[in-house]
Design a protein around this motif. Structure first.
Motif, PDB file in Angstrom:
ATOM      1  N   CYS A  69       0.799  -1.232   0.000  1.00  0.00           N
ATOM      2  CA  CYS A  69       0.000   0.000   0.000  1.00  0.00           C
ATOM      3  C   CYS A  69       0.832   1.283   0.000  1.00  0.00           C
ATOM      4  O   CYS A  69       0.270   2.373   0.145  1.00  0.00           O
ATOM      5  N   HIS A  70       2.147   1.196  -0.167  1.00  0.00           N
ATOM      6  CA  HIS A  70       2.977   2.413  -0.213  1.00  0.00           C
ATOM      7  C   HIS A  70       4.235   2.111  -1.009  1.00  0.00           C
ATOM      8  O   HIS A  70       5.154   1.449  -0.505  1.00  0.00           O
ATOM      9  N   THR A  71       4.272   2.560  -2.267  1.00  0.00           N
ATOM     10  CA  THR A  71       5.486   2.386  -3.071  1.00  0.00           C
ATOM     11  C   THR A  71       5.711   3.596  -3.969  1.00  0.00           C
ATOM     12  O   THR A  71       4.798   4.374  -4.237  1.00  0.00           O
ATOM     13  N   HIS A  72       6.950   3.691  -4.425  1.00  0.00           N
ATOM     14  CA  HIS A  72       7.342   4.700  -5.429  1.00  0.00           C
ATOM     15  C   HIS A  72       7.945   3.919  -6.605  1.00  0.00           C
ATOM     16  O   HIS A  72       9.117   4.099  -6.945  1.00  0.00           O
ATOM     17  N   THR A  73       7.161   3.005  -7.172  1.00  0.00           N
ATOM     18  CA  THR A  73       7.687   2.017  -8.119  1.00  0.00           C
ATOM     19  C   THR A  73       8.096   2.605  -9.465  1.00  0.00           C
ATOM     20  O   THR A  73       8.886   1.990 -10.188  1.00  0.00           O
ATOM     21  N   ILE A 138       1.098   3.084  -6.164  1.00  0.00           N
ATOM     22  CA  ILE A 138       2.288   3.744  -6.709  1.00  0.00           C
ATOM     23  C   ILE A 138       2.069   5.254  -6.669  1.00  0.00           C
ATOM     24  O   ILE A 138       1.052   5.755  -7.135  1.00  0.00           O
ATOM     25  N   LYS A 139       3.064   5.959  -6.145  1.00  0.00           N
ATOM     26  CA  LYS A 139       2.979   7.408  -6.019  1.00  0.00           C
ATOM     27  C   LYS A 139       3.735   8.096  -7.140  1.00  0.00           C
ATOM     28  O   LYS A 139       4.741   7.570  -7.631  1.00  0.00           O
ATOM     29  N   SER A 140       3.282   9.283  -7.519  1.00  0.00           N
ATOM     30  CA  SER A 140       4.090  10.151  -8.370  1.00  0.00           C
ATOM     31  C   SER A 140       5.116  10.828  -7.448  1.00  0.00           C
ATOM     32  O   SER A 140       5.371  10.359  -6.353  1.00  0.00           O
ATOM     33  N   VAL A 237      -0.486  10.431   3.943  1.00  0.00           N
ATOM     34  CA  VAL A 237       0.608  11.360   4.254  1.00  0.00           C
ATOM     35  C   VAL A 237       1.856  10.625   4.733  1.00  0.00           C
ATOM     36  O   VAL A 237       1.769   9.600   5.410  1.00  0.00           O
ATOM     37  N   HIS A 238       3.027  11.127   4.286  1.00  0.00           N
ATOM     38  CA  HIS A 238       4.314  10.722   4.870  1.00  0.00           C
ATOM     39  C   HIS A 238       4.465  11.552   6.146  1.00  0.00           C
ATOM     40  O   HIS A 238       4.644  12.766   6.070  1.00  0.00           O
ATOM     41  N   ALA A 239       4.411  10.893   7.305  1.00  0.00           N
ATOM     42  CA  ALA A 239       4.270  11.650   8.551  1.00  0.00           C
ATOM     43  C   ALA A 239       5.281  11.241   9.605  1.00  0.00           C
ATOM     44  O   ALA A 239       5.559  10.057   9.792  1.00  0.00           O
ATOM     45  N   ASP A 260       1.758   7.376   7.197  1.00  0.00           N
ATOM     46  CA  ASP A 260       2.802   6.412   6.895  1.00  0.00           C
ATOM     47  C   ASP A 260       4.143   6.805   7.521  1.00  0.00           C
ATOM     48  O   ASP A 260       4.453   7.997   7.603  1.00  0.00           O
ATOM     49  N   HIS A 261       4.926   5.821   7.940  1.00  0.00           N
ATOM     50  CA  HIS A 261       6.221   5.925   8.622  1.00  0.00           C
ATOM     51  C   HIS A 261       6.025   6.033  10.134  1.00  0.00           C
ATOM     52  O   HIS A 261       6.177   5.057  10.837  1.00  0.00           O
ATOM     53  N   LEU A 262       5.789   7.273  10.672  1.00  0.00           N
ATOM     54  CA  LEU A 262       5.353   7.461  12.068  1.00  0.00           C
ATOM     55  C   LEU A 262       6.387   7.146  13.143  1.00  0.00           C
ATOM     56  O   LEU A 262       6.022   6.939  14.308  1.00  0.00           O
ATOM     57  N   THR A 311       6.392  -1.895   1.448  1.00  0.00           N
ATOM     58  CA  THR A 311       7.822  -1.873   1.101  1.00  0.00           C
ATOM     59  C   THR A 311       8.372  -0.459   1.050  1.00  0.00           C
ATOM     60  O   THR A 311       9.563  -0.244   1.238  1.00  0.00           O
ATOM     61  N   ASP A 312       7.512   0.546   0.688  1.00  0.00           N
ATOM     62  CA  ASP A 312       8.009   1.896   0.393  1.00  0.00           C
ATOM     63  C   ASP A 312       9.064   1.826  -0.718  1.00  0.00           C
ATOM     64  O   ASP A 312      10.008   2.628  -0.739  1.00  0.00           O
ATOM     65  N   LEU A 313       8.928   0.856  -1.628  1.00  0.00           N
ATOM     66  CA  LEU A 313       9.940   0.670  -2.684  1.00  0.00           C
ATOM     67  C   LEU A 313      10.288   2.001  -3.353  1.00  0.00           C
ATOM     68  O   LEU A 313       9.427   2.700  -3.877  1.00  0.00           O
TER      69      LEU A 313
HETATM   70 ZN   LIG Z   1       7.331   6.897   0.600  1.00  0.00          ZN
END
Ligand SMILES: [Zn+2]
Length: 403
Positions: A69-73, A138-140, A237-239, A260-262, A311-313
């Motif tokens: 649920c969180h990647t930068h693929t 996948i995030k931009s 959010v990246h928090a 996310d992260h935290l 993964t936060d790939l």
């Molecule tokens: Zn990220």
């Protein structure tokens, strides 16, 4: 009732549908029937309906297909030389100051055409699919201009079609402030809200912001998330990763799907997330590569916040493709239970994306299933899928009931 398909003979099915107080919903001696790509029946094998085809799941644990649920693929270029420089003791900040780090990925991604971005992302997705992941967010965020942000998300969606994986696209124009806007950050915030965001229509389903020291401020993050929400996007959010900012509380109060992260979340942020039902997305790969401390798992658990694991790939802070390894790391380095980790890569990962039709083996859900062989000599048990890094072998991946 006659089903299209029956998955039978598995010694253990982990449904993720709570039974008898066990959140993994284990079923021994069970079977799963599939009709038109959806699960049409789950229960004791002796009561299974007739089916046109039977898949023999003996020797495997059956779990819902994984959700990352969180990647930068989607990215271009390589940060391998930077990885080596950091191993010799150079600081991330020093590398960043001479134009390395995320800004080097932005330069390479801007220079890459859509076909190149699509094919590299499709290769990454194919590797993830082989490990049982069928839904990937996948995030931009490596374009930081209208044209490249759009190209990234078009490539993300095309890569998903090519690799036969469901891709959920998230707009992260506020990932970093690009070099050409450094002198006037307010102008870039306006650019994200007024120009990039409207161009995401039909592409992105969520908006995300990187609020942190050296990135966006609490106030900038709030304004961008509010604009995204007003445009109909879900909030993520990246928090609280590198420094505490208070954005987790703000985002939860905006109804965020996930924070996310935290690593550095405080009590007020935890309470707000619990109230809003916001999922805590843990990224143990980033924690490992950044040599960071663990998030306050016990306090979040006590407040009733639920955990997803991703993964936060990405090519810099978390070059990690394997979600199973992240489940293991979440247990070993953060203190999740086996059940929390397995739910974190399935049903809670889906919830972090606002999806309730997958990540669980229940009637009506998509028949996205993975047949997993525990490491040799290990029992058919949930812990066998998590204890060993790289130990569990994927025998078969079914997407909507199809191989
Ligand atoms: Zn990220």
């Amino acid at each position: 009732m006659h089903a299209d398909l029956l998955v039978a003979n598995s010694p253990l099915i982990l449904t993720m549908n709570q039974r008898d107080g066990d959140t993994l919903g284990p079923l021994r001696g069970g079977a799963i029937a599939v009709t038109k790509g959806r699960i049409s029946w789950v229960g004791d094998a002796a009561d299974a309906p007739p089916a046109s085809e039977v898949i023999d799941a003996s020797g495997t644990v059956v779990v819902p297909a994984l959700v990352d649920c969180h990647t930068h693929t989607v990215w271009a270029g390589s940060r391998a030389s930077e990885f080596e420089r950091r191993l010799t003791g150079e600081s991330y900040t020093a590398i960043l100051e001479e134009g390395g780090g995320i800004l080097s990925t932005v330069r390479a991604t801007r220079a890459a055409d859509e076909a190149t971005l699509t094919s590299t992302a499709a290769h990454r997705l194919a590797a993830m699919r082989a490990r049982g992941v069928l839904t990937v967010e996948i995030k931009s965020g490596y374009g930081l201009d209208v044209e490249t942000e759009v190209r990234m998300l078009r490539a993300a969606l095309a890569a998903g079609r090519s690799a036969d994986v469901d891709v959920i696209a998230t707009f992260l124009g506020a990932h970093a402030i690009p070099a050409e806007h450094r002198a006037d950050r307010e102008r870039y915030v306006r650019h994200v809200i007024d120009e990039q965001l409207p161009a995401m229509k039909g592409l992105a389903t969520a908006i995300d912001v990187y609020v942190d020291r050296g990135a966006f401020t609490l106030d900038e993050g709030r304004r961008i998330l509010e604009a995204g929400r007003a445009a109909g996007l879900a909030v993520k959010v990246h928090a609280e990763q590198v420094a505490y900012t208070g954005i987790a509380e703000v985002a939860a109060n905006l109804g965020a799907l996930s924070c996310d992260h935290l690593e550095r979340i405080d009590g007020a942020g935890i309470a707000a997330m619990a109230r809003a039902g916001t999922v805590a997305v843990l990224a143990p790969g980033a924690m490992l590569y950044m040599h960071d401390m663990a998030p306050p798992i016990a306090a979040m658990r006590a407040a009733g916040v639920r955990f997803a694991v991703a993964t936060d790939l990405n090519p810099g802070s978390s070059p990690v493709h394997d979600l199973w390894t992240c489940a293991t790391l979440a247990c070993v380095t953060m203190g999740l239970t086996v059940a929390e980790a397995l739910r974190g890569i399935t049903v809670e990962g889906a919830r972090a994306l606002g999806l309730d039709d997958r990540g669980v083996i229940a009637v009506g859900s998509r028949a996205d299933l993975v047949l997993v062989e525990p490491p040799a000599g290990e029992p058919y048990a949930a812990s066998s899928l998590v204890q060993h890094v790289g130990g569990a072998r994927i025998r078969r991946v079914l997407r909507a009931g199809v191989n």
